[in-house]
Each structure stands twice: as structure tokens, then as C-alpha cells.
Motif scaffolding. Structure first.
Motif, PDB file in Angstrom:
ATOM      1  N   THR A  17       0.791  -1.232   0.000  1.00  0.00           N
ATOM      2  CA  THR A  17       0.000   0.000   0.000  1.00  0.00           C
ATOM      3  C   THR A  17       0.823   1.282   0.000  1.00  0.00           C
ATOM      4  N   GLY A  18       2.103   1.208   0.335  1.00  0.00           N
ATOM      5  CA  GLY A  18       2.913   2.416   0.451  1.00  0.00           C
ATOM      6  C   GLY A  18       2.782   3.128   1.777  1.00  0.00           C
ATOM      7  N   ALA A  19       2.095   2.531   2.755  1.00  0.00           N
ATOM      8  CA  ALA A  19       1.965   3.141   4.071  1.00  0.00           C
ATOM      9  C   ALA A  19       3.323   3.172   4.773  1.00  0.00           C
ATOM     10  N   THR A  20       3.429   4.026   5.787  1.00  0.00           N
ATOM     11  CA  THR A  20       4.622   4.095   6.620  1.00  0.00           C
ATOM     12  C   THR A  20       4.577   2.971   7.648  1.00  0.00           C
ATOM     13  N   ALA A  21       5.691   2.254   7.827  1.00  0.00           N
ATOM     14  CA  ALA A  21       5.720   1.119   8.755  1.00  0.00           C
ATOM     15  C   ALA A  21       6.768   1.325   9.826  1.00  0.00           C
ATOM     16  N   ILE A  22       6.354   1.155  11.080  1.00  0.00           N
ATOM     17  CA  ILE A  22       7.250   1.226  12.233  1.00  0.00           C
ATOM     18  C   ILE A  22       7.163  -0.110  12.953  1.00  0.00           C
ATOM     19  N   LEU A  23       8.308  -0.773  13.111  1.00  0.00           N
ATOM     20  CA  LEU A  23       8.345  -2.121  13.664  1.00  0.00           C
ATOM     21  C   LEU A  23       8.934  -2.105  15.071  1.00  0.00           C
ATOM     22  N   LEU A  24       8.197  -2.674  16.017  1.00  0.00           N
ATOM     23  CA  LEU A  24       8.624  -2.789  17.402  1.00  0.00           C
ATOM     24  C   LEU A  24       8.954  -4.252  17.701  1.00  0.00           C
ATOM     25  N   SER A  25      10.210  -4.527  18.023  1.00  0.00           N
ATOM     26  CA  SER A  25      10.614  -5.907  18.369  1.00  0.00           C
ATOM     27  C   SER A  25      10.080  -6.896  17.345  1.00  0.00           C
ATOM     28  N   SER A  26      10.315  -6.591  16.081  1.00  0.00           N
ATOM     29  CA  SER A  26       9.715  -7.368  15.006  1.00  0.00           C
ATOM     30  C   SER A  26      10.783  -7.795  14.007  1.00  0.00           C
ATOM     31  N   PHE A  27      10.366  -8.128  12.786  1.00  0.00           N
ATOM     32  CA  PHE A  27      11.286  -8.727  11.824  1.00  0.00           C
ATOM     33  C   PHE A  27      10.739  -8.571  10.414  1.00  0.00           C
ATOM     34  N   THR A  28      11.650  -8.634   9.451  1.00  0.00           N
ATOM     35  CA  THR A  28      11.269  -8.742   8.047  1.00  0.00           C
ATOM     36  C   THR A  28      11.911  -9.981   7.430  1.00  0.00           C
ATOM     37  N   ASP A  29      12.493 -10.798   8.263  1.00  0.00           N
ATOM     38  CA  ASP A  29      13.105 -12.066   7.869  1.00  0.00           C
ATOM     39  C   ASP A  29      12.647 -13.111   8.875  1.00  0.00           C
ATOM     40  N   GLN A  30      11.895 -14.100   8.421  1.00  0.00           N
ATOM     41  CA  GLN A  30      11.333 -15.088   9.345  1.00  0.00           C
ATOM     42  C   GLN A  30      12.392 -15.878  10.092  1.00  0.00           C
ATOM     43  N   GLN A  65      -2.469 -17.666  13.165  1.00  0.00           N
ATOM     44  CA  GLN A  65      -1.346 -16.833  13.577  1.00  0.00           C
ATOM     45  C   GLN A  65      -0.014 -17.517  13.270  1.00  0.00           C
ATOM     46  N   LEU A  66       0.060 -18.811  13.556  1.00  0.00           N
ATOM     47  CA  LEU A  66       1.292 -19.546  13.301  1.00  0.00           C
ATOM     48  C   LEU A  66       1.576 -19.637  11.808  1.00  0.00           C
ATOM     49  N   GLY A  67       0.524 -19.735  11.005  1.00  0.00           N
ATOM     50  CA  GLY A  67       0.706 -19.710   9.561  1.00  0.00           C
ATOM     51  C   GLY A  67       1.245 -18.379   9.085  1.00  0.00           C
ATOM     52  N   VAL A  68       0.705 -17.300   9.628  1.00  0.00           N
ATOM     53  CA  VAL A  68       1.177 -15.955   9.261  1.00  0.00           C
ATOM     54  C   VAL A  68       2.646 -15.785   9.645  1.00  0.00           C
ATOM     55  N   LEU A  69       3.032 -16.338  10.771  1.00  0.00           N
ATOM     56  CA  LEU A  69       4.403 -16.196  11.233  1.00  0.00           C
ATOM     57  C   LEU A  69       5.388 -17.031  10.411  1.00  0.00           C
ATOM     58  N   PHE A  70       5.006 -18.262  10.077  1.00  0.00           N
ATOM     59  CA  PHE A  70       6.000 -19.204   9.565  1.00  0.00           C
ATOM     60  C   PHE A  70       5.801 -19.647   8.118  1.00  0.00           C
ATOM     61  N   ALA A  71       4.628 -19.456   7.525  1.00  0.00           N
ATOM     62  CA  ALA A  71       4.449 -19.882   6.133  1.00  0.00           C
ATOM     63  C   ALA A  71       5.394 -19.095   5.233  1.00  0.00           C
ATOM     64  N   PRO A  72       6.142 -19.764   4.355  1.00  0.00           N
ATOM     65  CA  PRO A  72       7.115 -19.057   3.512  1.00  0.00           C
ATOM     66  C   PRO A  72       6.438 -18.124   2.520  1.00  0.00           C
ATOM     67  N   VAL A  73       7.043 -16.954   2.335  1.00  0.00           N
ATOM     68  CA  VAL A  73       6.560 -15.950   1.386  1.00  0.00           C
ATOM     69  C   VAL A  73       7.771 -15.347   0.684  1.00  0.00           C
ATOM     70  N   PRO A  74       7.562 -14.699  -0.468  1.00  0.00           N
ATOM     71  CA  PRO A  74       8.700 -14.061  -1.150  1.00  0.00           C
ATOM     72  C   PRO A  74       9.333 -12.978  -0.283  1.00  0.00           C
ATOM     73  N   PRO A  75      10.625 -12.738  -0.449  1.00  0.00           N
ATOM     74  CA  PRO A  75      11.299 -11.683   0.327  1.00  0.00           C
ATOM     75  C   PRO A  75      10.669 -10.319   0.061  1.00  0.00           C
ATOM     76  N   LEU A  76      10.675  -9.486   1.078  1.00  0.00           N
ATOM     77  CA  LEU A  76      10.187  -8.121   0.939  1.00  0.00           C
ATOM     78  C   LEU A  76      11.123  -7.312   0.049  1.00  0.00           C
ATOM     79  N   THR A  77      10.536  -6.411  -0.700  1.00  0.00           N
ATOM     80  CA  THR A  77      11.337  -5.524  -1.557  1.00  0.00           C
ATOM     81  C   THR A  77      11.328  -4.090  -1.045  1.00  0.00           C
ATOM     82  N   THR A  78      10.591  -3.823   0.035  1.00  0.00           N
ATOM     83  CA  THR A  78      10.615  -2.517   0.681  1.00  0.00           C
ATOM     84  C   THR A  78      11.040  -2.697   2.130  1.00  0.00           C
ATOM     85  N   GLN A  79      11.453  -1.628   2.752  1.00  0.00           N
ATOM     86  CA  GLN A  79      11.914  -1.667   4.138  1.00  0.00           C
ATOM     87  C   GLN A  79      11.098  -0.698   4.987  1.00  0.00           C
TER      88      GLN A  79
END
Length: 226
Positions: free
Chosen positions: A86-99, A161-175
Motif C-alpha cells: 500500500t505504500g503506508a509508513t511502517a514502524i516495527l517494534l521488536s519485530s522482523f522482516t526475515d522469518q 497466527q502460526l501460519g502468518v508467522l512461519f508460512a514461507p513468502v517471497p522476500p520483501l522488496t521494501t523496508q
């Protein structure tokens, strides 16, 4: 109108943001998503993963570039994918972009989903085990409340929730625009990308809200946020 959209983590609810929220900039609207209710509306046609969830949430709440997403743990993972879509601004708290950053001895979404549907993830003996092994005195009571509340969730929701956390998805292209993390976090390992270090553990923003809020204010000043 700028909206702040809150996305909580696994086993949590929106109260995880309560100490931080009053310290944040003024927004036109604050939308605190309760993911148990959001997942109940979600009917994925494809296997459960974070990409299909983000697509559902983006359409359901008309998320766009003027929105600011604040996500803790699993919520940050969702926020990162919402940003990409969507192009929204993202702020991550104790989170990840790599499973791979999730600390877990079991990583198979199929096996975890089976355990969830059988009720093993919510079993009392397993929860007692996690409570005994929890290493952080500062957040021990908060962690205990979250573990104790596991029993109220539907098994389907836990499995999703466990599926959202661990199901493989393509790498993110934005940060994300900002990552906040504590080096002592034993739930999610610190990111390889630049981040603002907080004291504490996985719940650093909860126990050090002033420090988290200061970093968020600074990050938003660098965006188009008004």
C-alpha cells in the motif's frame, strides 16, 4: 487524514500499546486492530500466510500511503507487508522482516498448525514450561498474563497466527521506516538492518515508552507526516 493503525503480536491484543500510545504524535484517527476479530473475517482462498492476510487487511480498512502502521512482533511482520502493498509508513517494534529471526525450534507451518488444531499449543503443561523458562524478570508478569490468556483463543485463530508467522513468502522488496529492538530480546533476534536500540527485552516499547516514542517522533519528522 493521517491514521495510526496498530497491529499487535501473537497471543496479544491492542492493550500492548497502552503505555506508548499517549506519547505519540496526534493523528486524525487511531485504528487499533484486534487481530482475533480481523482473522475471523478473513477467508483466504490460498494457504494462510502474511501476504494474503495483508491483502485482506488493506482492502478491508482501505489502507494507503497516508497511513502509519505501528506493529509489535507479528504485527510488525504484517505491517511490513502492508507497507509493500500500500505504500503506508511502517514502524516495527521488536519485530522482523526475515522469518529466520523468529526464535523457534519448530518452524514447519504444517506441523505447528496441526499442534494448534489439536490444542497442544494451548495446553497447560506447555504453558507452564514456557513460564518456567522465561528469562526476563522485568516483563515476567506481562508475559505470564499473555500465556495465561492463550486458553481463550479459538484453535483456528492460533493456527492462523502460526501460519502468518512461519508460512514461507517471497522476500520483501521494501523496508520499514523505523525498527526498534532490544538486544536482549529472546523472542525475535535483532535485525541485520539498522535499528534503534532500546533497553529491555521483547516488550521494550511497553516498559520504555518514552524512548520508543522519541524515536518514532524523529522518524515521522523525516516523512510526509503532518
Amino acid at each position: 487524514m493521517n491514521r495510526l493503525i496498530l497491529l499487535h503480536g501473537y497471543t496479544e491484543d491492542a492493550t500492548i500499546f497502552d503505555p506508548l500510545l499517549p506519547l505519540l504524535p496526534a493523528f486524525g484517527q487511531v485504528l487499533a486492530l484486534e487481530l482475533e476479530a480481523e482473522f475471523a473475517h478473513w477467508r483466504p482462498a490460498s494457504p494462510v500466510n502474511v501476504v494474503s492476510l495483508a491483502t485482506h487487511l488493506a482492502a478491508r480498512h482501505r489502507i494507503g500511503p497516508t497511513d502509519v502502521l505501528l506493529g509489535h512482533s507479528m504485527g510488525g511482520w504484517i505491517a511490513a507487508h502492508l507497507k509493500q502493498q500500500t505504500g503506508a509508513t511502517a514502524i516495527l517494534l521488536s519485530s522482523f522482516t526475515d522469518q529466520a529471526k523468529i526464535v523457534s525450534s519448530i518452524r514447519s507451518p504444517r506441523l505447528l498448525g496441526l499442534y494448534a488444531h489439536l490444542g497442544l499449543v494451548q495446553s497447560r503443561w506447555l504453558n507452564r514450561y514456557f513460564l518456567r523458562r522465561y528469562p526476563h524478570d522485568e516483563s515476567r508478569a506481562l508475559h505470564g498474563q499473555l500465556v495465561a490468556g492463550m486458553g481463550r483463543f479459538r484453535r483456528r485463530y492460533v493456527a492462523q497466527q502460526l501460519g502468518v508467522l512461519f508460512a514461507p513468502v517471497p522476500p520483501l522488496t521494501t523496508q520499514p521506516e523505523l525498527r526498534l529492538h532490544a538486544l536482549a530480546d529472546t523472542v525475535v533476534r535483532p535485525p541485520d538492518e539498522p535499528f534503534v536500540e532500546l533497553p529491555g527485552d521483547h516488550f521494550a516499547h511497553y516498559f520504555y515508552p518514552e524512548l520508543a516514542a522519541e524515536a518514532i517522533h524523529q522518524a515521522l519528522r523525516k516523512t510526509d507526516f503532518q
